[in-house]
Design an enzyme around this catalytic site. Structure first.
Site, PDB file in Angstrom:
ATOM      1  N   GLY A   1       1.844 -55.608  19.251  1.00 30.02           N
ATOM      2  CA  GLY A   1       3.005 -56.022  18.464  1.00 30.02           C
ATOM      3  C   GLY A   1       4.235 -55.426  19.115  1.00 30.02           C
ATOM      4  O   GLY A   1       4.246 -55.149  20.318  1.00 30.02           O
TER       5      GLY A   1
ATOM      6  N   ILE B   1       5.389 -52.448  18.784  1.00 26.19           N
ATOM      7  CA  ILE B   1       5.151 -51.084  19.303  1.00 26.19           C
ATOM      8  C   ILE B   1       4.387 -51.163  20.623  1.00 26.19           C
ATOM      9  O   ILE B   1       4.703 -50.457  21.586  1.00 26.19           O
ATOM     10  CB  ILE B   1       4.402 -50.216  18.267  1.00 26.19           C
ATOM     11  CG1 ILE B   1       5.232 -50.099  16.980  1.00 26.19           C
ATOM     12  CG2 ILE B   1       4.101 -48.825  18.828  1.00 26.19           C
ATOM     13  CD1 ILE B   1       4.512 -49.452  15.800  1.00 26.19           C
TER      14      ILE B   1
ATOM     15  N   ARG C   1      -5.119 -60.349  18.886  1.00 27.66           N
ATOM     16  CA  ARG C   1      -5.688 -61.548  18.257  1.00 27.66           C
ATOM     17  C   ARG C   1      -5.066 -62.811  18.873  1.00 27.66           C
ATOM     18  O   ARG C   1      -5.735 -63.748  19.212  1.00 27.66           O
ATOM     19  CB  ARG C   1      -5.378 -61.497  16.769  1.00 27.66           C
ATOM     20  CG  ARG C   1      -6.505 -61.940  15.910  1.00 27.66           C
ATOM     21  CD  ARG C   1      -6.209 -61.648  14.480  1.00 27.66           C
ATOM     22  NE  ARG C   1      -4.796 -61.296  14.270  1.00 27.66           N
ATOM     23  CZ  ARG C   1      -4.224 -61.272  13.087  1.00 27.66           C
ATOM     24  NH1 ARG C   1      -4.891 -61.560  12.025  1.00 27.66           N
ATOM     25  NH2 ARG C   1      -2.952 -60.935  12.957  1.00 27.66           N
TER      26      ARG C   1
ATOM     27  N   SER D   1      -3.150 -45.962  15.520  1.00 24.62           N
ATOM     28  CA  SER D   1      -3.101 -47.053  14.529  1.00 24.62           C
ATOM     29  C   SER D   1      -3.471 -46.530  13.143  1.00 24.62           C
ATOM     30  O   SER D   1      -2.616 -46.050  12.397  1.00 24.62           O
ATOM     31  CB  SER D   1      -4.009 -48.195  14.962  1.00 24.62           C
ATOM     32  OG  SER D   1      -5.363 -47.781  15.017  1.00 24.62           O
ATOM     33  N   ARG D   2      -4.751 -46.567  12.817  1.00 24.07           N
ATOM     34  CA  ARG D   2      -5.262 -46.022  11.566  1.00 24.07           C
ATOM     35  C   ARG D   2      -6.631 -45.408  11.867  1.00 24.07           C
ATOM     36  O   ARG D   2      -7.393 -45.965  12.682  1.00 24.07           O
ATOM     37  CB  ARG D   2      -5.437 -47.113  10.503  1.00 24.07           C
ATOM     38  CG  ARG D   2      -4.151 -47.625   9.881  1.00 24.07           C
ATOM     39  CD  ARG D   2      -3.496 -46.564   8.976  1.00 24.07           C
ATOM     40  NE  ARG D   2      -2.328 -47.068   8.289  1.00 24.07           N
ATOM     41  CZ  ARG D   2      -1.070 -46.938   8.705  1.00 24.07           C
ATOM     42  NH1 ARG D   2      -0.798 -46.313   9.849  1.00 24.07           N
ATOM     43  NH2 ARG D   2      -0.071 -47.400   7.978  1.00 24.07           N
TER      44      ARG D   2
ATOM     45  N   GLU E   1      -7.334 -38.411   6.127  1.00 21.51           N
ATOM     46  CA  GLU E   1      -6.139 -37.617   6.455  1.00 21.51           C
ATOM     47  C   GLU E   1      -5.771 -36.810   5.228  1.00 21.51           C
ATOM     48  O   GLU E   1      -5.755 -37.397   4.139  1.00 21.51           O
ATOM     49  CB  GLU E   1      -4.983 -38.530   6.857  1.00 21.51           C
ATOM     50  CG  GLU E   1      -5.211 -39.155   8.208  1.00 21.51           C
ATOM     51  CD  GLU E   1      -4.076 -40.057   8.674  1.00 21.51           C
ATOM     52  OE1 GLU E   1      -3.048 -40.142   7.982  1.00 21.51           O
ATOM     53  OE2 GLU E   1      -4.225 -40.669   9.730  1.00 21.51           O
TER      54      GLU E   1
ATOM     55  N   HIS F   1      -0.500 -37.494  12.173  1.00 24.43           N
ATOM     56  CA  HIS F   1       0.118 -38.777  11.800  1.00 24.43           C
ATOM     57  C   HIS F   1       1.651 -38.681  11.846  1.00 24.43           C
ATOM     58  O   HIS F   1       2.332 -38.858  10.826  1.00 24.43           O
ATOM     59  CB  HIS F   1      -0.375 -39.226  10.409  1.00 24.43           C
ATOM     60  CG  HIS F   1      -0.238 -40.708  10.198  1.00 24.43           C
ATOM     61  ND1 HIS F   1      -1.139 -41.445   9.471  1.00 24.43           N
ATOM     62  CD2 HIS F   1       0.695 -41.593  10.617  1.00 24.43           C
ATOM     63  CE1 HIS F   1      -0.774 -42.716   9.440  1.00 24.43           C
ATOM     64  NE2 HIS F   1       0.352 -42.824  10.138  1.00 24.43           N
ATOM     65  N   ILE F   2       2.163 -38.439  13.059  1.00 24.95           N
ATOM     66  CA  ILE F   2       3.610 -38.204  13.207  1.00 24.95           C
ATOM     67  C   ILE F   2       4.285 -39.297  14.031  1.00 24.95           C
ATOM     68  O   ILE F   2       5.352 -39.078  14.601  1.00 24.95           O
ATOM     69  CB  ILE F   2       3.899 -36.814  13.838  1.00 24.95           C
ATOM     70  CG1 ILE F   2       3.101 -36.622  15.151  1.00 24.95           C
ATOM     71  CG2 ILE F   2       3.607 -35.704  12.848  1.00 24.95           C
ATOM     72  CD1 ILE F   2       3.497 -35.383  15.944  1.00 24.95           C
ATOM     73  N   GLY F   3       3.648 -40.496  14.088  1.00 23.59           N
ATOM     74  CA  GLY F   3       4.201 -41.574  14.920  1.00 23.59           C
ATOM     75  C   GLY F   3       5.677 -41.828  14.672  1.00 23.59           C
ATOM     76  O   GLY F   3       6.456 -42.002  15.608  1.00 23.59           O
TER      77      GLY F   3
HETATM   78  C1  GLV Z   1       2.780 -45.359   9.856  1.00 23.56           C
HETATM   79  O1  GLV Z   1       1.640 -45.124  10.097  1.00 23.56           O
HETATM   80  C2  GLV Z   1       3.274 -46.647   9.457  1.00 23.56           C
HETATM   81  O2  GLV Z   1       2.476 -47.543   9.148  1.00 23.56           O
HETATM   82  O3  GLV Z   1       4.503 -46.798   9.435  1.00 23.56           O
END
Ligand code: GLV
Length: 328
Positions: free
Chosen positions: A155, A157, A177, A235-236, A265, A284-286
């Site tokens: 996407g 990102i 996809r 991602s997750r 988490e 989880h600091i994206g």
């Molecule tokens: C962070 O993980 C978000 O989905 O923005």
């Protein structure tokens, strides 16, 4: 003029909260951990707006307790905790925060790649523990220039990561996809998933969590990767089978892992992954920069206030779905 009634399920930056408080009576969960479900359901009885957080599930059950809800907004781009179908059935728009977090998240993904490739945290441990003074050797990293980066989930990102990789002299392949011809113009080549697993020296996972992507990386996928592969997940957590990743890293099936997301988490301190020498985990600091979190909070408020006033949300996930439903 009476104020809108709004529930906020977690923390929100002060300037964004102040904007809401001008127009709304707010009930906010400010303690640590997730808001207890019973309390949330009680607060939702007369709420017109909800700011959700990743720690709550917005599903049919929650919506049953929220008969007056006009809008749901969340400060994140991902929305795997939200049942979009259930919101659409009730014609409730759901707003997220795409766009504003692209660069911060791409920077973090690329930082994990760089830090892993150059063994930055082992270097720091080496200095801090005194090992440098005793002359022991630090493990070598790898060059990025000339290596192939495989991006899974292309996407905005992914495209921003591809640009950074190009600047470091990497060859970029991607799996998504749908093919993304615009990203191919910036030098990212589409590959089938299995080919990407086999060819990539480094893999960065950016795909959203969905029925299709849950457990996408398991034993079979790690077996296909190079034994020298670096595997990075931004991602997750549930996109990766953590037991399979543990075994792959422990047995040398792949070289190194870096995760910004885990399942659950926070990751428990006694989780087996934390015992490995060849892994780097961040909490989880994206999107966690001051500028980006500020922009996300403001967009979350823009979405909330627009929904309360019955206007289109600046960033709405289900506008088209609601329109289709209303057309019948
Ligand atoms: C962070 O993980 C978000 O989905 O923005």
């Amino acid at each position: 003029m009476s104020k809108y009634k709004v529930v906020i399920a977690g923390s929100l930056m002060a300037p964004a909260l102040e904007r809401i408080q001008k127009f709304c009576d707010v009930k906010q969960w400010t303690k640590s951990g997730a808001i207890p479900q019973e309390l949330l359901f009680d607060w939702l009885k007369d709420a017109e707006g909800l700011i959700a957080t990743a720690s709550i599930k917005v599903d049919k059950e929650l919506l049953k307790h929220a008969p007056k809800l006009k809008v749901i907004s969340q400060a994140a781009v991902g929305y795997d905790n939200i049942d979009i179908g259930a919101c659409t059935d009730k014609s409730i728009p759901f707003g997220n925060t795409p766009g504003v977090l692209v660069d911060a998240t791409a920077d973090l993904a690329f930082s994990l790649l760089l830090c892993s490739a150059r063994r930055i945290h082992e270097g720091w441990d080496f200095v801090r523990s005194g090992a440098w003074r005793s002359g022991s050797n630090i493990p070598f990293g790898i060059d990025l220039a000339g290596k192939t980066l495989g991006i899974v989930g292309m996407g905005q990102i992914g495209a921003a990561v591809a640009k950074r990789a190009g600047a470091f002299g990497m060859n970029v392949i991607y799996y998504n996809r749908n093919r993304r011809p615009d990203d191919e113009k910036i030098g990212a080549t589409y590959q089938h998933f299995d080919t990407l697993l086999e060819e990539a020296d480094c893999i960065i996972v950016l795909t959203p969590l969905s029925k299709e992507t849950r457990g996408l990386f398991g034993r079979e996928q790690f077996t296909k990767m190079k034994s020298t592969a670096y595997f990075i997940n931004v991602s997750r957590g549930p996109v990766v089978d953590a037991n399979a990743l543990f075994d792959a890293l422990k047995t040398g099936q792949i070289a190194y892992g870096a995760l910004d997301v885990t399942d659950p988490e926070p990751i428990p301190i006694d989780h087996p992954l934390l015992t490995l020498p060849n892994i780097l985990i961040t909490p989880h600091i994206g999107s966690a920069t001051t500028e980006t979190r500020t922009a996300m909070a403001q967009l979350t408020v823009d979405n909330l206030l627009a929904g309360l006033e019955g206007k289109p949300l600046p960033a709405c996930v289900n506008t088209n779905l609601i329109m289709e439903k209303q057309k019948g």
